[in-house]
Design an enzyme around this catalytic site. Sequence first.
Site, PDB file in Angstrom:
ATOM      1  N   ASN A 147      35.747  34.172  47.039  1.00 38.72           N
ATOM      2  CA  ASN A 147      37.058  34.920  46.844  1.00 38.72           C
ATOM      3  C   ASN A 147      37.069  36.487  47.329  1.00 38.72           C
ATOM      4  O   ASN A 147      35.924  37.060  46.986  1.00 38.72           O
ATOM      5  CB  ASN A 147      37.343  34.932  45.143  1.00 38.72           C
ATOM      6  CG  ASN A 147      38.721  35.567  44.955  1.00 38.72           C
ATOM      7  OD1 ASN A 147      39.787  35.067  45.301  1.00 38.72           O
ATOM      8  ND2 ASN A 147      38.797  36.365  44.090  1.00 38.72           N
TER       9      ASN A 147
ATOM     10  N   GLU B  73      45.074  36.214  43.254  1.00 43.29           N
ATOM     11  CA  GLU B  73      45.263  37.427  42.558  1.00 43.29           C
ATOM     12  C   GLU B  73      46.687  38.050  43.146  1.00 43.29           C
ATOM     13  O   GLU B  73      46.875  39.428  43.067  1.00 43.29           O
ATOM     14  CB  GLU B  73      44.269  38.192  42.539  1.00 43.29           C
ATOM     15  CG  GLU B  73      43.014  37.850  42.200  1.00 43.29           C
ATOM     16  CD  GLU B  73      41.972  38.703  42.216  1.00 43.29           C
ATOM     17  OE1 GLU B  73      41.780  39.864  42.133  1.00 43.29           O
ATOM     18  OE2 GLU B  73      40.535  37.826  42.154  1.00 43.29           O
TER      19      GLU B  73
ATOM     20  N   GLU C  59      34.018  39.106  46.407  1.00 40.77           N
ATOM     21  CA  GLU C  59      34.079  40.218  47.288  1.00 40.77           C
ATOM     22  C   GLU C  59      32.849  40.745  47.696  1.00 40.77           C
ATOM     23  O   GLU C  59      32.242  41.818  47.364  1.00 40.77           O
ATOM     24  CB  GLU C  59      34.553  41.410  46.294  1.00 40.77           C
ATOM     25  CG  GLU C  59      35.864  40.954  45.519  1.00 40.77           C
ATOM     26  CD  GLU C  59      36.658  42.229  44.755  1.00 40.77           C
ATOM     27  OE1 GLU C  59      35.702  43.067  44.305  1.00 40.77           O
ATOM     28  OE2 GLU C  59      37.761  42.425  44.285  1.00 40.77           O
TER      29      GLU C  59
ATOM     30  N   ASP D 231      49.761  40.071  43.891  1.00 43.72           N
ATOM     31  CA  ASP D 231      50.631  41.237  43.301  1.00 43.72           C
ATOM     32  C   ASP D 231      51.340  41.767  44.327  1.00 43.72           C
ATOM     33  O   ASP D 231      50.478  41.944  45.682  1.00 43.72           O
ATOM     34  CB  ASP D 231      50.110  41.821  42.138  1.00 43.72           C
ATOM     35  CG  ASP D 231      48.931  42.631  42.569  1.00 43.72           C
ATOM     36  OD1 ASP D 231      48.414  42.684  43.448  1.00 43.72           O
ATOM     37  OD2 ASP D 231      48.181  43.211  41.370  1.00 43.72           O
TER      38      ASP D 231
ATOM     39  N   HIS E 296      46.531  41.189  47.425  1.00 43.00           N
ATOM     40  CA  HIS E 296      47.129  42.437  46.404  1.00 43.00           C
ATOM     41  C   HIS E 296      47.736  43.314  47.508  1.00 43.00           C
ATOM     42  O   HIS E 296      47.079  43.905  48.470  1.00 43.00           O
ATOM     43  CB  HIS E 296      45.925  43.278  45.945  1.00 43.00           C
ATOM     44  CG  HIS E 296      45.114  42.681  44.717  1.00 43.00           C
ATOM     45  ND1 HIS E 296      45.673  42.356  43.600  1.00 43.00           N
ATOM     46  CD2 HIS E 296      43.940  42.125  44.468  1.00 43.00           C
ATOM     47  CE1 HIS E 296      44.958  41.791  42.767  1.00 43.00           C
ATOM     48  NE2 HIS E 296      43.757  41.476  43.319  1.00 43.00           N
TER      49      HIS E 296
HETATM   50  C1  XIL Z   1      40.794  43.616  37.574  1.00 42.79           C
HETATM   51  C2  XIL Z   1      41.381  43.327  36.351  1.00 42.79           C
HETATM   52  O1  XIL Z   1      42.816  42.973  36.537  1.00 42.79           O
HETATM   53  C3  XIL Z   1      41.453  44.612  35.431  1.00 42.79           C
HETATM   54  O2  XIL Z   1      41.922  44.489  34.297  1.00 42.79           O
HETATM   55  C4  XIL Z   1      40.005  45.370  35.280  1.00 42.79           C
HETATM   56  O3  XIL Z   1      39.996  46.395  34.587  1.00 42.79           O
HETATM   57  C5  XIL Z   1      39.431  45.329  36.615  1.00 42.79           C
HETATM   58  O4  XIL Z   1      39.478  44.194  37.375  1.00 42.79           O
HETATM   59  N1  XIL Z   1      39.690  41.902  42.229  1.00 42.79           N
HETATM   60  C6  XIL Z   1      39.495  41.123  41.217  1.00 42.79           C
HETATM   61  C7  XIL Z   1      39.948  41.250  39.743  1.00 42.79           C
HETATM   62  O5  XIL Z   1      38.736  39.996  41.640  1.00 42.79           O
HETATM   63  O6  XIL Z   1      38.798  40.442  38.939  1.00 42.79           O
HETATM   64  C8  XIL Z   1      40.217  42.588  39.505  1.00 42.79           C
HETATM   65  O7  XIL Z   1      40.882  42.487  38.337  1.00 42.79           O
HETATM   66  C9  XIL Z   1      41.304  42.948  40.516  1.00 42.79           C
HETATM   67  C10 XIL Z   1      40.714  42.974  41.794  1.00 42.79           C
END
Ligand code: XIL
Length: 462
Positions: A197, A262, A155, A264, A233
């Site tokens: 990422n 990631e 990020e 969802d 996401h």
């Molecule tokens: C999130 C986790 O799922 C949570 O448990 C934590 O509180 C915060 O981080 N992008 C990412 C992940 O790269 O590491 C994040 O994970 C979600 C967004």
Amino acid sequence: MRRTLILLTAGAVTAAAAVVALSPTANAATTLGAAAAAKNRYFGTAVAAYKLSDTVYSGILNREFTSVTPENEMKWDATEPTQGSFSYSSADTIVNRAVANGQKVRGHALAWHSQQPPWAQNMSGTALRTAMVNHVTQVATHYRGKIDSWDVVNEAFADGSTGARRDSNLQRTGNDWIEVAFRTARAADPGAKLCYNDYNTDGQNAKSNAVYAMVQDFKARGVPIDCVGFQSHFNAQSPLPADYQANLQRFADLGVDVQITELDIEGSGSAQAASYAAVVRACLAVTRCNGITVWGIRDSDSWRASGTPLLFDGSGNPKAAYTSVLNELGGTTPSPSGSASISPSVSVSPSVSVSPSVSPSVSPSDPQTGAGCTATASVNAWNGGFVVTVKVTAGAARISGWTVGVTLPSGSAVTNTWNATASGSTFTNVSYNGGVAAGGSTEFGFQGTGSAPSATPTCTAR
Ligand code: XIL
């Protein structure tokens, strides 16, 4: 929804065992991991170490996934809470378990503006740069040989239309902090794929264009980078972009792997299922898209649980989205075939001559659709007593509990039960065997005095 319990009786001396078995439908893969493997890809999930003792959670993890990403355990705050003092126990738990189970590990994440320990948050300049390099070196060295892909930098670009780097303490150490992190990671673990990422880079936009330009530049200058992770996401405000596949493809064309890291998707039902299917389709259409990771197992495990964005509901039941992902990967949910194969194994002891006319009534149209369960029994009986082993099989949907009814002949009684609790001749699952996957089964048994049951067991699912 019935299976016949076959019993042979020969006066007071009776012994019989009969099992009615259903042959599986086909050889198609029946789990996400197996189906993805048939397409040369992994299917992974984020994992939280503290949940591994939850047997529903770990059961799904073992069954369905071929890759894991520690959800928080490898982040800077977790692995180096005090400068120079490293704490790996939670991450090690996840990694060692994955390695033992033959699952890949995605390391997440070595350098990130978020979830830094307080000491690093308060640092800047050369001290922070040195601390970052040391952190990357230590952590990547600790896990050397065990990581398939590392999110080296997470990020680092700003949202919006600027295409600029995100402002952060790391960015303020100099624009080269990203390539320094990648070179450092390569030196520490030459065998791991090194990924950049990010989120909001899933379609073509100013942010993804900026990442694209960075990757192109890294490739041109020989900065080691092997993959780009697309967090993916999605929700109503940030839906799956129409050019998702095209965007994955343009990155792949730069000579890097692309991974969905990631995933969802908030929502429910068929709309959610359709979006999930589209993501899988896009990945399968891009040769260098070599894996998909969902960000958690059950909706209740999600970092945004209220959006019910995952493939399993809070009880661990597969959702419509699960089935659509599995189907899109070329797999199929396990369901019994229409033709039943009957293999009665009759063992008689003491030897009496019986002429069993075994004619089990098996309806081939049985539990192919709908939820519910069936029970089959094998019986060993002797003069004055019996042992019955009952196999409970879930229908086309996962069940979370079951009750089996057996009719006992008058004068018979159950004296001992295992893997179930008995109330008279009604048997209910215990805590660890109530959940049965679609098409899966579990066994329990009981012993009794008198003559053996001769009626069909019934099965009711919850
Ligand atoms: C999130 C986790 O799922 C949570 O448990 C934590 O509180 C915060 O981080 N992008 C990412 C992940 O790269 O590491 C994040 O994970 C979600 C967004």
